[in-house]
Design a protein around this motif. Structure first.
Motif, PDB file in Angstrom:
ATOM      1  N   ARG A 141       0.826  -1.204   0.000  1.00  0.00           N
ATOM      2  CA  ARG A 141       0.000   0.000   0.000  1.00  0.00           C
ATOM      3  C   ARG A 141       0.864   1.259   0.000  1.00  0.00           C
ATOM      4  NH1 ARG A 141      -5.413  -0.696   1.423  1.00  0.00           N
ATOM      5  NH2 ARG A 141      -5.960  -2.894   1.592  1.00  0.00           N
ATOM      6  N   GLY A 142       2.181   1.060   0.033  1.00  0.00           N
ATOM      7  CA  GLY A 142       3.083   2.188   0.019  1.00  0.00           C
ATOM      8  C   GLY A 142       3.801   2.372   1.338  1.00  0.00           C
ATOM      9  N   GLN A 143       4.663   3.384   1.402  1.00  0.00           N
ATOM     10  CA  GLN A 143       5.428   3.677   2.604  1.00  0.00           C
ATOM     11  C   GLN A 143       5.240   5.144   2.970  1.00  0.00           C
ATOM     12  OE1 GLN A 143       7.385   2.438  -0.251  1.00  0.00           O
ATOM     13  NE2 GLN A 143       6.562   0.435   0.338  1.00  0.00           N
ATOM     14  N   LEU A 144       5.366   5.406   4.266  1.00  0.00           N
ATOM     15  CA  LEU A 144       5.261   6.759   4.793  1.00  0.00           C
ATOM     16  C   LEU A 144       6.547   7.089   5.548  1.00  0.00           C
ATOM     17  CD1 LEU A 144       3.301   9.176   5.098  1.00  0.00           C
ATOM     18  CD2 LEU A 144       2.556   8.158   7.257  1.00  0.00           C
ATOM     19  N   VAL A 145       7.167   8.220   5.199  1.00  0.00           N
ATOM     20  CA  VAL A 145       8.422   8.625   5.834  1.00  0.00           C
ATOM     21  C   VAL A 145       8.138   9.764   6.804  1.00  0.00           C
ATOM     22  CG1 VAL A 145      10.764   9.489   5.467  1.00  0.00           C
ATOM     23  CG2 VAL A 145       9.712   7.962   3.773  1.00  0.00           C
ATOM     24  N   VAL A 146       8.423   9.513   8.089  1.00  0.00           N
ATOM     25  CA  VAL A 146       8.170  10.520   9.123  1.00  0.00           C
ATOM     26  C   VAL A 146       9.383  10.641  10.039  1.00  0.00           C
ATOM     27  CG1 VAL A 146       5.677  10.105   9.104  1.00  0.00           C
ATOM     28  CG2 VAL A 146       7.130   8.847  10.708  1.00  0.00           C
ATOM     29  N   GLU A 190       5.664   7.125  -0.412  1.00  0.00           N
ATOM     30  CA  GLU A 190       6.241   6.525  -1.608  1.00  0.00           C
ATOM     31  C   GLU A 190       5.380   5.371  -2.092  1.00  0.00           C
ATOM     32  OE1 GLU A 190      10.066   5.329  -0.222  1.00  0.00           O
ATOM     33  OE2 GLU A 190      10.881   7.363  -0.154  1.00  0.00           O
ATOM     34  N   ASP A 191       5.188   5.295  -3.407  1.00  0.00           N
ATOM     35  CA  ASP A 191       4.504   4.164  -4.052  1.00  0.00           C
ATOM     36  C   ASP A 191       3.135   3.871  -3.439  1.00  0.00           C
ATOM     37  OD1 ASP A 191       6.782   4.003  -5.548  1.00  0.00           O
ATOM     38  OD2 ASP A 191       7.626   2.298  -4.465  1.00  0.00           O
ATOM     39  N   LEU A 192       2.334   4.906  -3.236  1.00  0.00           N
ATOM     40  CA  LEU A 192       1.012   4.692  -2.668  1.00  0.00           C
ATOM     41  C   LEU A 192       0.140   3.872  -3.603  1.00  0.00           C
ATOM     42  CD1 LEU A 192       0.183   8.187  -1.119  1.00  0.00           C
ATOM     43  CD2 LEU A 192       0.970   6.117   0.052  1.00  0.00           C
TER      44      LEU A 192
END
Length: 222
Positions: A141-146, A190-192
């Motif tokens: 489902r993608g990645q989230l950068v926090v 990224e890549d949602l």
């Protein structure tokens, strides 16, 4: 009204549906409109941040229209009342002008896993649900950068200023002695996962004959 070929191509380009390719060297007449057969880019993502057990409304990033790899670089301050039990919940949504916003994916960060006063950059895999009984899916489902940093409250009387992450806020009334301020920077995703699928193929016309490439099941950049 009938549109000229150039106008149609320009319209498709604004919708993110068209590429141009040359199918023959030295022959300008063989430039063709190429349609991307996918709905991969038709999402408008934003991220909602909440603390578990908190009754106050969550905070949200801005909406990035038609973007599978959005960049926000937005900073938020959240008051943590109990770092031993509270989690930071991050949910990515697909904004819709009308109707319910679809959930793209989510993840959580337990506050107790964070070292106080130490910023931490994290890349989170987005999942459908955090429920333990939820079947594990291989579908990305993608990645989230926090980036997150937990700043415990001080007992000294310090002026309130949650807008400045360098200033430690005095604990609100009723906050346990080990409460603090959680500073969160939502950098990017990224890549949602798009609405329907993210496996692009290309359809084009060559000398009047329609042709189609094989479906690329791993590429989000085509």
């Amino acid at each position: 009204m009938e549109l000229e070929t150039e106008e149609i191509i320009a319209l498709w380009e604004t919708m993110g549906l068209v590429l141009k390719c040359s199918v023959g060297e030295g022959d300008d007449d063989l430039w063709n409109a190429v349609e991307l057969v996918t709905d991969r880019g038709r999402i408008n993502p934003y991220v909602k941040l909440t603390l578990s057990g908190d009754k106050v409304p969550g905070k949200k990033t801005g909406v990035k229209h038609i973007n599978l790899n959005p960049e926000w670089n937005e900073e938020f301050d959240l008051v943590v009342k109990d770092p031993e039990s509270q989690d930071l919940q991050l949910i990515a949504y697909d904004w819709e002008q009308v109707g319910k916003h679809d959930k793209i994916g989510m993840n959580v960060i337990p506050i107790k896993d964070l070292t106080p006063e130490e910023p931490k950059l994290m890349t989170l895999e987005l999942v459908k649900s955090m429920e333990p009984n939820e079947p594990v899916s291989e579908k990305s489902r993608g990645q989230l950068v926090v980036e997150v940093e937990y700043k415990p409250f001080k007992e000294d009387d310090i002026p309130d200023n949650v807008d400045d992450p360098n200033v430690v806020e005095k604990a609100p009334e009723g906050t346990p002695s080990n409460g603090g301020l959680l500073v969160v920077i939502v950098h990017e995703a990224e890549d949602l996962e798009g609405k329907y699928h993210t496996n692009p193929s290309v359809r084009f016309l060559f000398k009047g004959e329609e042709r189609k490439t094989k479906v690329n099941k791993t590429s989000l950049t085509t």
